[in-house]
Every structure is written in C-alpha cells, then in structure tokens.
Design an enzyme around this catalytic site. Sequence first.
Site, mmCIF file in Angstrom:
data_model
loop_
_atom_site.group_PDB
_atom_site.id
_atom_site.type_symbol
_atom_site.label_atom_id
_atom_site.label_comp_id
_atom_site.label_asym_id
_atom_site.label_seq_id
_atom_site.Cartn_x
_atom_site.Cartn_y
_atom_site.Cartn_z
ATOM 1 C CG PHE A 149 -0.416 0.466 2.508
ATOM 2 C CD1 PHE A 149 -0.127 1.974 2.792
ATOM 3 C CD2 PHE A 149 0.099 -0.417 3.318
ATOM 4 C CE1 PHE A 149 0.746 2.094 4.002
ATOM 5 C CE2 PHE A 149 0.800 -0.060 4.508
ATOM 6 C CZ PHE A 149 0.990 1.072 4.923
ATOM 7 C CE LYS A 173 -2.846 -8.696 -4.742
ATOM 8 N NZ LYS A 173 -3.321 -7.725 -3.924
ATOM 9 C CD GLU A 176 -5.515 -6.343 0.122
ATOM 10 O OE1 GLU A 176 -4.594 -6.198 -0.813
ATOM 11 O OE2 GLU A 176 -5.536 -7.118 1.140
ATOM 12 C CB SER A 226 4.326 -7.536 5.936
ATOM 13 O OG SER A 226 3.805 -8.227 5.511
ATOM 14 C CB CYS A 281 10.260 -0.301 2.974
ATOM 15 S SG CYS A 281 11.137 0.384 1.293
ATOM 16 C CD GLU A 382 8.047 -3.045 8.409
ATOM 17 O OE1 GLU A 382 7.339 -4.033 8.382
ATOM 18 O OE2 GLU A 382 8.405 -2.509 7.806
HETATM 19 P P1 NAD Z 1 1.371 -6.872 2.978
HETATM 20 O O1 NAD Z 1 2.322 -7.811 3.167
HETATM 21 O O2 NAD Z 1 0.043 -6.644 3.887
HETATM 22 O O3 NAD Z 1 0.673 -6.840 1.625
HETATM 23 C C1 NAD Z 1 1.369 -6.756 0.672
HETATM 24 C C2 NAD Z 1 0.784 -7.467 -0.783
HETATM 25 O O4 NAD Z 1 0.480 -9.002 -0.360
HETATM 26 C C3 NAD Z 1 -0.691 -6.753 -0.938
HETATM 27 O O5 NAD Z 1 -0.942 -6.867 -2.496
HETATM 28 C C4 NAD Z 1 -1.407 -7.804 -0.294
HETATM 29 O O6 NAD Z 1 -2.830 -7.810 -0.796
HETATM 30 C C5 NAD Z 1 -0.809 -9.161 -0.264
HETATM 31 N N1 NAD Z 1 -1.131 -9.997 0.992
HETATM 32 C C6 NAD Z 1 -1.362 -9.615 2.030
HETATM 33 N N2 NAD Z 1 -1.383 -10.686 2.862
HETATM 34 C C7 NAD Z 1 -1.488 -11.728 2.079
HETATM 35 C C8 NAD Z 1 -1.687 -13.140 2.418
HETATM 36 N N3 NAD Z 1 -1.695 -13.697 3.900
HETATM 37 N N4 NAD Z 1 -1.266 -13.864 1.577
HETATM 38 C C9 NAD Z 1 -1.125 -13.382 0.337
HETATM 39 N N5 NAD Z 1 -0.942 -12.229 -0.110
HETATM 40 C C10 NAD Z 1 -1.300 -11.366 0.804
HETATM 41 O O7 NAD Z 1 2.037 -5.190 2.980
HETATM 42 P P2 NAD Z 1 1.691 -3.795 3.115
HETATM 43 O O8 NAD Z 1 1.034 -3.829 4.451
HETATM 44 O O9 NAD Z 1 0.588 -3.649 1.973
HETATM 45 O O10 NAD Z 1 2.860 -2.878 2.995
HETATM 46 C C11 NAD Z 1 3.667 -2.567 4.200
HETATM 47 C C12 NAD Z 1 4.820 -3.713 4.268
HETATM 48 O O11 NAD Z 1 5.658 -3.702 3.126
HETATM 49 C C13 NAD Z 1 5.679 -3.066 5.256
HETATM 50 O O12 NAD Z 1 6.242 -4.074 5.972
HETATM 51 C C14 NAD Z 1 7.075 -2.429 4.383
HETATM 52 O O13 NAD Z 1 8.321 -2.419 5.192
HETATM 53 C C15 NAD Z 1 7.055 -3.281 3.424
HETATM 54 N N6 NAD Z 1 7.670 -2.673 2.197
HETATM 55 C C16 NAD Z 1 9.070 -3.230 1.868
HETATM 56 C C17 NAD Z 1 9.627 -2.557 0.837
HETATM 57 C C18 NAD Z 1 10.940 -3.150 0.409
HETATM 58 O O14 NAD Z 1 11.552 -2.459 -0.671
HETATM 59 N N7 NAD Z 1 11.793 -3.851 0.915
HETATM 60 C C19 NAD Z 1 8.834 -1.489 0.176
HETATM 61 C C20 NAD Z 1 7.732 -0.874 0.461
HETATM 62 C C21 NAD Z 1 7.253 -1.689 1.642
#
Ligand code: NAD
Length: 489
Positions: A149, A173, A176, A226, A281, A382
């Site tokens: 997000f 994708k 959401e 994450s 991040c 985090e």
């Molecule tokens: P998230 O892991 O909740 O979601 C990321 C994606 O995975 C979304 O598209 C979501 O729909 C999908 N998803 C979520 N739960 C899932 C599951 N159980 N099974 C399958 N797919 C699933 O992450 P977020 O809250 O959207 O973003 C924040 C996180 O992203 C933070 O931890 C941040 O550090 C990390 N991030 C890392 C970088 C990097 O370069 N390392 C960059 C940006 C964000």
Amino acid sequence: MESVPNFIGGQWTAVSAHEFSNVINPATAEVLAHVHLDGAEEVHRAVQAASQAFPDWRQTPPEDRIQYLFRLKQLLEDNLDELARTITVENGKTLAESKGELRRGIENVEVACGIPTLMQGYNLEDVARGIDEIMIRQPLGVVAAITPFNFPAMIPLWFLPYAVACGNTMIVKPSEKVPLTMQKFFGLIERLDLPSGVLNLVNGGKPAVDALLDHPDVRAISFVGSTPVAKYVYARAAQSGKRVQCQGGAKNHVVVLPDADMEATTQIVSDSAFGCAGQRCLAVSVAVTVGEARKTFRDAIVEAAGLIQVGSGLDDGVGMGPVITRESKARIEAAVETGTRQGARAVLDGRGARVNGLEGGHFIRPTVLDGVAPGGPLSSTEIFGPVLSLTHAASVDEAIGIVARNPYGNASSIFTSSGAAARKFRYQAPTGNVGVNIGVAAPMAYFPFSGWKDSFLGALHGQGRDSVEFYTDKKVVIERWPQEWSRKF
Ligand code: NAD
C-alpha cells in the site's frame, strides 16, 4: 458503489467475486470505492490473456517495445498532478511526497527505455578452433507483480517497465488498500494502444495472490510487502517452480556520531523518520547516538519533530499525513504503549492526535521514544509509523553491533564528518542499502534496490540491471560450421 474494475486482455472488466472491502481515504475515513477481495477467477483470465499476447510481444523488436515506454513516460509527466492527487487521497501522504514517488517511478520507465542495450548478451569466437559461443537473453513469458500500500505507483513501476521491455507479458496485483492509483495508471496504459494482454491489472486479496503463485503459466513473481507475507509468497511460488524476488519489511537504523553536522543531521533524520508518516520501507526507525550526540541529537530531533504540521496531505503546509488504516493507528499506538511500559520514555508523544475538521482521520503525531533498549522489541519490531526510537552506544563499533543485531537488513545510515568512521560503517553495516549522511538511502533506478536478511528473499533485486537479469533467461548457443559441411559458393 461500483467496485474497482480489472483490466484484462485490453478491456476493463466488471468483477464477479462476492467479498469486498472498502477503500478508505485515511485523512477523512470517507469510503472511496469498493474492492473485491477474491480475484482468483480473474487471475486465470488474465494469465490466459497474457499467455496469448506473449508470442507476438516477444517477437516485437526491443526498439519497438520501448516506443510504448517513451509514450508512457510522457503520459505520466502530463498526468502527474492528477495521479499524485489520487495517491494522496487513498494513501494519505502529502502531495509533495506523492509527486516524489511518481518521479522515482518515472525514472524506472526511463531506465527501461535502454533495454536494446541492457538486454544484450555476449559472445566469444573460437572457444575451440572453429567453434563460437553466444549468450542470448530471452524473455520468460507471463510474469506478475504483487505490491503493497505504501507506494501505490512507484513500486509497480520498479518492475513493470523492465518486464515488458524485456518482452514479457505481465499481471499487476496492487494492494487492496490502494487500488485507485493503478486504476488511473491503467487508464494511461489503455491510451498506449499496447497489444491487448501485454499488461493486465487484477485486483484482489489473498485468493488472487495464491492463484498467481500456483498458476503453472506464471513464470516469475515480484513481491513487495511485509516479511511474513514475503516468506509465504517466496515458499509457495518456489514450490510451483517459479523465479521469485520478495522484498520484505524493515527496521532501519541510523548512527549519529558527535562530529556530525547536528543541524543538517536532525533535519534529514526527521524527514526520514516522519516523512510518509513513517510508512516508507527506508524510513529511519531507530537512531543510535554515540558519545555526546546522545543529548544534542535528542533535544534537536524532539524540537524538529514537534514542528511538523500534521493534517490532510492535500493541504498546503502539511508535512505529514495520516497512517493508512484505523487498525494501523491502533497497532502503532499499542507499540508505543508497550515500549513505554518496558522502560522507554516518550519524549514526544503523538498518540491520540486530532486534526480539526478531520476527526475521523487516522492521525498520529511524530513520536520520539528515548532510552530504548538495544535488541529489545522496539528496536527489532517493524512499527511502520511515525515513531523514532533513540538508543545509545559508547563507540562506533558498539553502534554497528546494534545495527547488526537487527533481524532486518533493508537500510542503515551513518552521520559523521569522519571519513574513517564512514568507511568502517560502509564496510561493516549488514544492510543492502547504506547511507553516509543520507536519511533515505533509496537507490536510483539504474542501481538495484537492495535489501538483506529479513528484508529480502531471492537473489536478483528490483530495478536496473538486476531487473533485466530477473526477467530474462540466458540461453547459451555453441556453434560449429565447418567449411567441409557447407556448400561452397
Ligand atoms: P502486506 O504484506 O500486507 O501486503 C502486500 C501485498 O500482499 C498486497 O498486495 C496484499 O494484498 C498481499 N497480501 C497480504 N496478505 C497476504 C496473505 N496472507 N497472503 C497472500 N497475499 C497477501 O504489506 P503492506 O501492509 O501492504 O505494506 C507494508 C509492508 O511492505 C511493510 O512491511 C514495508 O516494510 C514493506 N515494504 C517493503 C519494501 C521494500 O523495498 N523492502 C518497500 C515497500 C514496502
């Protein structure tokens, strides 16, 4: 209210799933749209469209493929303000931050326009007498990106331009929580007149992700999110034989030495910790002060953070917007509460923030916790919000040791005027991105966006040359053409 449509095979398509969630403006709590949480069926249709588009797209000369990217760059420039507004409305960050993220995304489009050079292989004549060897890069086929997000435009653009420039077809994708930016973006893609099926957009939640991970015709997965989900995606995609790159969470440390320019350091660290409400991040989350920097830095950062105006990202003068959801706000405030119960002192406490006229918004003001125990939960979990933890070390070596104990390895920085200390840090810091007097160590598009330890699973990173490696297979051809086997002319 309509649900956010998908873009599959060159058409906007309605959604047949039953489970929906609300897309919410985090500054006002207004419901902006509905998004379906399934998406598995749509993934199958998108993979079919992308598979059909692949043979012809692959044969389209790279020079012709990048013409679409040149046009995309221009469309992004022309629509920057409108896209930035959409990012701010659904994500909460300020307009300046939204424009900044778009600039970093456009940079990747620009770099991918170099594919005719970047994608070249190499060769050597006479590896044995009369035998030549050639390495050719070929696209993989259908690939997919699953994105978070916090950067609704930039993160899809870490992958998409390289994937299609290399001759792959792709499914995106998005999160959401923020599907509207990609909806707008695909409105621009539609105007490119790309062959249908080359780029597809599927909204959804876990079922859509699982369908991508399991589909036998999806060759590669690029994931950002994450760490627990990154680990899940990595394992499940690998099980079905895919190439995977997963960027995970972070806990970035900055080391402040007493010889640093304290005024500049304070401003830079404050921007890093509280910009995008700490939901970057690469945001600094823990500052390790060394020696007498302990007091000077603490007092200065509390003052700078206290001056940041919190409010709607659309308003002039606002330096920090809300966090993404009500649940995030509650989680971040609970982490601060746990930290203070475990002995940290909230020298600036942003919990319970209210912004006039925006009472439903998910606001937290900048928060600074002093005396955080190195290695304790606050320094290794985090938080992903506007919370900066301060901890102290007696020496550079001790400070580097604290950075090293962190399970994550996304980024770390040092602030100093000592070249020797900076070199030691650069040499020893166990993170994939390192800053020297830099607050957000974000690699330009022509460098890999690195990340180590729990912040990355895989071998090839996003952006630049790593992307070209990731989105192509190497084929090595060994040729022998003896004169006596050929007709003589
Ligand atoms: P998230 O892991 O909740 O979601 C990321 C994606 O995975 C979304 O598209 C979501 O729909 C999908 N998803 C979520 N739960 C899932 C599951 N159980 N099974 C399958 N797919 C699933 O992450 P977020 O809250 O959207 O973003 C924040 C996180 O992203 C933070 O931890 C941040 O550090 C990390 N991030 C890392 C970088 C990097 O370069 N390392 C960059 C940006 C964000």
